[in-house]
Enzyme design. Structure first.
Site, PDB file in Angstrom:
ATOM      1  N   SER A 129     -16.056  -3.617  14.257  1.00 27.18           N
ATOM      2  CA  SER A 129     -16.597  -4.956  14.437  1.00 27.18           C
ATOM      3  C   SER A 129     -17.044  -5.130  15.894  1.00 27.18           C
ATOM      4  O   SER A 129     -17.760  -4.278  16.425  1.00 27.18           O
ATOM      5  CB  SER A 129     -15.577  -6.002  14.000  1.00 27.18           C
ATOM      6  OG  SER A 129     -16.185  -7.260  13.809  1.00 27.18           O
ATOM      7  N   ASP A 359     -20.563  -5.080   3.516  1.00 25.53           N
ATOM      8  CA  ASP A 359     -20.245  -5.816   4.733  1.00 25.53           C
ATOM      9  C   ASP A 359     -21.431  -6.648   5.213  1.00 25.53           C
ATOM     10  O   ASP A 359     -22.489  -6.094   5.527  1.00 25.53           O
ATOM     11  CB  ASP A 359     -19.841  -4.826   5.828  1.00 25.53           C
ATOM     12  CG  ASP A 359     -19.439  -5.507   7.114  1.00 25.53           C
ATOM     13  OD1 ASP A 359     -19.200  -6.730   7.096  1.00 25.53           O
ATOM     14  OD2 ASP A 359     -19.368  -4.810   8.145  1.00 25.53           O
ATOM     15  N   HIS A 380     -16.004  -4.415   5.428  1.00 24.39           N
ATOM     16  CA  HIS A 380     -15.970  -4.462   6.878  1.00 24.39           C
ATOM     17  C   HIS A 380     -14.880  -3.554   7.452  1.00 24.39           C
ATOM     18  O   HIS A 380     -13.695  -3.727   7.157  1.00 24.39           O
ATOM     19  CB  HIS A 380     -15.720  -5.912   7.307  1.00 24.39           C
ATOM     20  CG  HIS A 380     -15.927  -6.184   8.750  1.00 24.39           C
ATOM     21  ND1 HIS A 380     -17.147  -6.042   9.375  1.00 24.39           N
ATOM     22  CD2 HIS A 380     -15.076  -6.629   9.718  1.00 24.39           C
ATOM     23  CE1 HIS A 380     -17.040  -6.379  10.641  1.00 24.39           C
ATOM     24  NE2 HIS A 380     -15.787  -6.730  10.880  1.00 24.39           N
TER      25      HIS A 380
END
Length: 405
Positions: A129, A359, A380
């Site tokens: 991320s 994602d 994710h």
């Protein structure tokens, strides 16, 4: 020394910026798999939340370290988790991705000295991320310090109006391959349409009761924030899809299509109330989105199944209300971030961008080509997590291939 680190030091010495107060930054070292003295260093970067002491004992990065004889290290992001100053309340002027990269450079010097490493030792950065973007940017800005990077679900392109996020969520909610269905998407859209009608009406006390609000959402900003928080519950089920307990597309869609649980709006309220409360990191991350990245998921097009109260204006108003940052300054900050790091074209080699097809953040990452990998059915940062029985075949195959890449 890189030009970025040199610039930061020169500015501070010249008085262009106030000297930052000291803070304690947490890190962990795991030498269990290290083939001394030449084995590589795998550095796991922290992002917009704290890190746990066991972060280096499980997960795919630990398996890679075992396969390649690497020394494992983890560095928590400044001001998140336990990496704060003596007073516990950080000076937000010094919270940025650029400062985090300077911390990484300083940490590398510390480990090199403490563990007797060569200045030219091989370092590979890992992150997921926002931390994945940091890993890629570390390779970009410090190529003499970072040999390579793996950037999982990394949104390297900053964007003020991130409407594409909800488009991916909408597609997932209607996809049978991950437990969604057209009926599920229809039920979610119907629930939020009903919520919008109630928020525009006069019976707001009933809304406050259904969603356990601390007060009746009479002000426009309160209604917008309520709609956004409820939408986050559904978006999170897609983004993490099974990697948080009881939070998956299949579980959500079973609840939303079960007619025995009342109306669609009633089902949505139940799902919202089951979500755990956000931690203290929320304010810090909001500051970074206001000053660097944007990432505000508006619901402005027909494909979005959520509330029309979820507007870009409403989300930008939080920057102004909480930090005094006007929308024009947010847009300028996002433009600077993209110019400074290169957006979706960082212009550096030896970075592997890994994304899951499920994602929503993949929209802002690097996809395709020799540096981009898209894993079917993955969510994710799923590639970084420990293996689970329910992992899609493409994810299991990708993990196995990377052990020997």
């Amino acid at each position: 020394m890189s030009r970025l680190l040199l610039l930061l030091l020169v500015q501070m010495e010249a008085g262009a910026q106030p000297r930052p107060p000291p803070f304690s930054q947490r890190f962990w070292i795991n030498p269990e798999f290290w083939q001394r003295p030449a084995g590589p260093i795998f550095l796991l970067l922290g992002g917009e939340s704290g890190m746990a002491p066991g972060v280096l004992s499980r997960g795919h990065v630990a398996e890679l370290a075992r396969a390649h004889g690497a020394l494992l290290a983890a560095l928590e992001h400044r001001f998140y988790g336990g990496s704060r100053g003596p007073g516990g309340d950080p000076d937000l002027r010094f919270l940025s991705s650029q400062q985090a990269l300077a911390d990484l450079a300083a940490f590398r010097l510390h480990v090199t000295s403490a563990w007797g490493l060569s200045p030219n030792h091989t370092w590979v950065c890992f992150g997921g991320s926002y931390a994945g973007a940091l890993a890629a940017w570390a390779r970009l800005k410090f190529p003499h310090l970072v040999s390579a990077a793996v950037a999982s679900s990394a949104p390297v392109r900053a964007q003020v109006d991130f409407a594409g996020y909800n488009r991916v969520v909408s597609a997932a909610l209607s996809s049978p391959t991950v437990g969604g269905s057209p009926e599920c998407l229809g039920a979610v859209a119907a629930a939020f349409a009903a919520l919008d009608r109630r928020l525009r009406g006069r019976r707001l006390a009933g809304v406050a009761w259904d969603f356990s609000c601390c007060r009746t959402p009479r002000e426009p900003g309160d209604r917008e924030l309520l709609a956004e928080n409820v939408a986050d519950v559904f978006a999170g089920a897609v983004q993490y899809n099974g990697h948080r307990p009881g939070d998956s597309v299949a579980t959500l869609c079973r609840a939303m299509t079960d007619g025995r649980r009342g109306s669609p709006s009633r089902r949505a309220a139940v799902q919202a109330l089951r979500r755990p409360t956000a931690g203290a990191s929320s304010r810090l991350w909001l500051y970074q989105t206001c000053t660097e990245f944007g990432f505000f998921p508006s619901c402005r097009d027909a494909a979005c199944p959520f509330s029309r109260f979820q507007t870009l204006r409403a989300q930008l108003s939080l920057c102004a209300d909480v930090f005094g940052i006007a929308p024009a300054r947010v847009r300028a900050a996002v433009a600077f971030t993209n110019a400074f790091y290169g957006a979706a074209h960082p212009g550096t080699g030896r970075v592997l961008f890994v994304n899951g097809a499920l994602d929503p953040w993949r929209v802002l990452s690097v996809g395709g080509g020799p540096s981009g990998v898209l894993i079917a059915g993955a969510s994710h940062c799923a590639d970084m997590a420990p293996p689970r029985p329910g992992d899609p075949p493409a994810l299991r195959a990708a993990r196995q291939a990377w052990l020997w890449r």
